[in-house]
Motif scaffolding. Sequence first.
Motif, PDB file in Angstrom:
ATOM      1  N   LEU A 169       0.669  -0.861  -0.017  1.00 30.76           N
ATOM      2  CA  LEU A 169      -0.271   0.087  -0.049  1.00 30.76           C
ATOM      3  C   LEU A 169       1.013   1.676  -0.571  1.00 30.76           C
ATOM      4  N   ILE A 170       1.843   1.124   0.977  1.00 30.63           N
ATOM      5  CA  ILE A 170       2.687   2.309   1.181  1.00 30.63           C
ATOM      6  C   ILE A 170       3.528   2.727  -0.498  1.00 30.63           C
ATOM      7  N   ASN A 171       3.682   1.818  -0.968  1.00 24.84           N
ATOM      8  CA  ASN A 171       4.045   1.685  -1.735  1.00 24.84           C
ATOM      9  C   ASN A 171       3.427   2.369  -3.573  1.00 24.84           C
ATOM     10  N   GLY A 172       2.304   2.311  -3.239  1.00 30.21           N
ATOM     11  CA  GLY A 172       1.768   2.710  -3.875  1.00 30.21           C
ATOM     12  C   GLY A 172       0.729   4.250  -4.306  1.00 30.21           C
ATOM     13  N   ILE A 173       1.863   5.035  -2.859  1.00 32.06           N
ATOM     14  CA  ILE A 173       1.500   6.417  -2.398  1.00 32.06           C
ATOM     15  C   ILE A 173       2.183   6.984  -2.603  1.00 32.06           C
ATOM     16  N   LYS A 174       1.939   8.332  -3.022  1.00 27.89           N
ATOM     17  CA  LYS A 174       3.050   9.563  -1.829  1.00 27.89           C
ATOM     18  C   LYS A 174       3.026  10.086  -0.819  1.00 27.89           C
ATOM     19  N   LEU A 175       4.009   9.581   0.217  1.00 27.36           N
ATOM     20  CA  LEU A 175       3.975  10.327   1.411  1.00 27.36           C
ATOM     21  C   LEU A 175       5.306  11.296   1.825  1.00 27.36           C
ATOM     22  N   PRO A 176       4.938  12.326   3.112  1.00 23.07           N
ATOM     23  CA  PRO A 176       5.872  12.727   2.826  1.00 23.07           C
ATOM     24  C   PRO A 176       6.991  12.452   4.105  1.00 23.07           C
ATOM     25  N   LYS A 177       7.897  13.580   4.123  1.00 21.42           N
ATOM     26  CA  LYS A 177       9.204  12.765   4.377  1.00 21.42           C
ATOM     27  C   LYS A 177       9.027  12.334   5.800  1.00 21.42           C
ATOM     28  N   HIS A 178       8.173  13.320   6.606  1.00 19.70           N
ATOM     29  CA  HIS A 178       7.716  12.713   8.208  1.00 19.70           C
ATOM     30  C   HIS A 178       6.599  12.212   7.885  1.00 19.70           C
ATOM     31  N   ILE A 179       6.116  10.547   8.200  1.00 19.27           N
ATOM     32  CA  ILE A 179       4.645  10.424   7.979  1.00 19.27           C
ATOM     33  C   ILE A 179       3.516  10.478   9.812  1.00 19.27           C
ATOM     34  N   GLN A 180       3.065  10.891   9.499  1.00 23.03           N
ATOM     35  CA  GLN A 180       2.166  10.838  10.931  1.00 23.03           C
ATOM     36  C   GLN A 180       0.988   9.824  10.599  1.00 23.03           C
ATOM     37  N   ILE A 181       0.516   8.696  11.197  1.00 24.66           N
ATOM     38  CA  ILE A 181       0.459   8.078  11.112  1.00 24.66           C
ATOM     39  C   ILE A 181      -0.731   7.570  12.635  1.00 24.66           C
ATOM     40  N   VAL A 182      -2.366   7.362  12.487  1.00 24.38           N
ATOM     41  CA  VAL A 182      -2.855   7.275  13.831  1.00 24.38           C
ATOM     42  C   VAL A 182      -3.535   5.805  13.468  1.00 24.38           C
ATOM     43  N   ASP A 183      -3.180   4.747  15.024  1.00 19.64           N
ATOM     44  CA  ASP A 183      -4.162   3.970  14.794  1.00 19.64           C
ATOM     45  C   ASP A 183      -6.100   4.010  16.152  1.00 19.64           C
ATOM     46  N   ILE A 318     -21.382   0.598   1.131  1.00 21.63           N
ATOM     47  CA  ILE A 318     -21.772   1.806   1.442  1.00 21.63           C
ATOM     48  C   ILE A 318     -20.590   3.123   2.229  1.00 21.63           C
ATOM     49  N   ARG A 319     -19.732   2.271   3.180  1.00 27.57           N
ATOM     50  CA  ARG A 319     -18.555   3.026   3.696  1.00 27.57           C
ATOM     51  C   ARG A 319     -17.434   3.110   2.231  1.00 27.57           C
ATOM     52  N   ALA A 320     -17.053   2.406   1.561  1.00 33.48           N
ATOM     53  CA  ALA A 320     -16.491   2.031   0.251  1.00 33.48           C
ATOM     54  C   ALA A 320     -17.072   3.462  -0.786  1.00 33.48           C
ATOM     55  N   LEU A 321     -18.117   4.019  -0.665  1.00 32.59           N
ATOM     56  CA  LEU A 321     -19.058   4.916  -1.809  1.00 32.59           C
ATOM     57  C   LEU A 321     -18.301   6.341  -1.226  1.00 32.59           C
ATOM     58  N   ILE A 322     -18.904   6.040   0.407  1.00 29.91           N
ATOM     59  CA  ILE A 322     -18.306   7.025   0.688  1.00 29.91           C
ATOM     60  C   ILE A 322     -16.941   7.626   0.848  1.00 29.91           C
ATOM     61  N   LEU A 323     -16.183   6.831   0.465  1.00 32.29           N
ATOM     62  CA  LEU A 323     -14.519   7.197   0.559  1.00 32.29           C
ATOM     63  C   LEU A 323     -13.958   7.657  -0.795  1.00 32.29           C
ATOM     64  N   GLU A 324     -15.018   6.850  -1.915  1.00 32.93           N
ATOM     65  CA  GLU A 324     -14.552   7.814  -3.458  1.00 32.93           C
ATOM     66  C   GLU A 324     -15.341   8.669  -3.132  1.00 32.93           C
ATOM     67  N   LYS A 325     -17.013   9.176  -2.611  1.00 33.89           N
ATOM     68  CA  LYS A 325     -17.513  10.395  -2.835  1.00 33.89           C
ATOM     69  C   LYS A 325     -16.291  11.378  -2.755  1.00 33.89           C
ATOM     70  N   HIS A 326     -15.262  11.722  -1.391  1.00 34.69           N
ATOM     71  CA  HIS A 326     -14.087  11.850  -1.192  1.00 34.69           C
ATOM     72  C   HIS A 326     -12.961  11.276  -1.935  1.00 34.69           C
ATOM     73  N   GLN A 327     -12.961  11.433  -2.596  1.00 36.38           N
ATOM     74  CA  GLN A 327     -11.814  11.288  -3.975  1.00 36.38           C
ATOM     75  C   GLN A 327     -10.718  10.243  -3.368  1.00 36.38           C
ATOM     76  N   TYR A 328     -11.008   9.179  -2.708  1.00 32.58           N
ATOM     77  CA  TYR A 328     -10.301   8.105  -2.604  1.00 32.58           C
ATOM     78  C   TYR A 328     -10.890   6.496  -3.287  1.00 32.58           C
ATOM     79  N   SER A 329      -9.806   6.153  -3.853  1.00 28.60           N
ATOM     80  CA  SER A 329      -9.857   5.124  -4.633  1.00 28.60           C
ATOM     81  C   SER A 329      -9.283   3.661  -3.589  1.00 28.60           C
ATOM     82  N   THR A 330     -10.873   2.978  -4.205  1.00 29.64           N
ATOM     83  CA  THR A 330     -11.233   2.356  -2.726  1.00 29.64           C
ATOM     84  C   THR A 330     -10.778   0.723  -3.284  1.00 29.64           C
ATOM     85  N   LYS A 331     -10.288  -0.204  -2.248  1.00 29.51           N
ATOM     86  CA  LYS A 331     -10.451  -1.285  -2.281  1.00 29.51           C
ATOM     87  C   LYS A 331     -10.939  -2.922  -1.345  1.00 29.51           C
ATOM     88  N   VAL A 332     -11.913  -3.968  -1.641  1.00 28.84           N
ATOM     89  CA  VAL A 332     -11.869  -4.427  -0.230  1.00 28.84           C
ATOM     90  C   VAL A 332     -11.594  -5.764  -0.694  1.00 28.84           C
TER      91      VAL A 332
END
Length: 383
Positions: A169-183, A318-332
């Motif tokens: 997943l992280i190989n497929g996106i552009k991330l900043p130099k310092h990555i902020q992650i919240v779990d 519906i969760r996936a569709l709402i993400l798509e509505k906010h410009q996210y490419s989704t997969k399950v």
Amino acid sequence: MDEFKPLFEEIQNSLVADTFVKMTFSKPIRKNDGLRNVYVRLVTIQNQQKFQFTYRNKTNDVVKNYTLEEAFEEVETLLTNTFRSAVVFTLPDDIQVFVSKKKVVTLKKVAPSFTNKLPETHDRPKEKRAANKDYLFYLGVTDKEGNVIPKMADKYRQINKYLEIIESLINGIKLPKHIQIVDMGSGKGYLTFALYDYLKNDRHKEVSVTGIELRDGLVTYCNDVAEKCGFEGLNFENKLIQDYDNKKIDILIALHACDTATDDAIAKGIVANAGLVICAPCCHKQVRQQVKGVEQESPLLKYGIFKERQFEMITDTIRALILEKHQYSTKVFEFISNEHTRKNVMLVGSKTNKKADTKDINDKIKDLKSQYQIDFHYLEKQV
């Protein structure tokens, strides 16, 4: 042993005819030894043909490569001391091998399982990304020598599968130099620790990871382990997901956050414009409670277990569709094997610059709700 001579001749003939596919061993003589199966195939290493033996243990796999002579010796050893049966797969036949308690070897030819040979490329065994790590000991996954504790074998496999997914997943996106992650909903922190260690120590990224957990005892426990491991960029906070107000989130994670807590977490990721949203939904009560007692037209929903599964899929769709509505490419996709749990779906959203067809997505959500007589989806009211 002369008893194995016919078997070795069959293998030798299949090699000469170029029809050997693979060999498998099964039915361990002593089931508590930990070795469950052995798989054998041909590989080419430095232009030499070898037999690759994969020893499938309860907690790990071991791979060894042998010459033909060494392979025959190992086959004899395994069928004498460890397994009662094996199968040699060739293109003309499957050759079933049985060894009695008196060490009598019997061969039986049946219809072939394969019509093509396997490739002979030398595939390296999957790297165990979480091997021999201090945090695994402190979290009770391994002993002091680094051996996986048997009852934690499933958790160990889950950790490595998780890191495998994260890597892709992280190989497929552009991330900043310092990555902020919240779990969010980090629990005992098995996967939170694994992610921090992998990014910080294996990938050498500048990273800060925050675990959000409501149970104060687990927060104290995890912060103590983080201190012991010297994980300065990892900390855990005791609070509700909806009370977390840091707007700087690059990767939002919510694994098995109960019911609408998953939606609260997704909403935080969307509002923060996170580059990656990763969630593994747990229970799906919010939608199911709305339709309780409502007569459904679909015969699929006549039976309780089907109804539960159907509304799980509707909730996550519906969760996936709402993400798509906010410009996210989704997969399950499936997170881990469902051998031990059905709650193994992972929903991932990757932020894109592609403009979403908001009207079309809203229509799809509206149609789903109308079809199943759903008033609203909790996430709709959070973003």
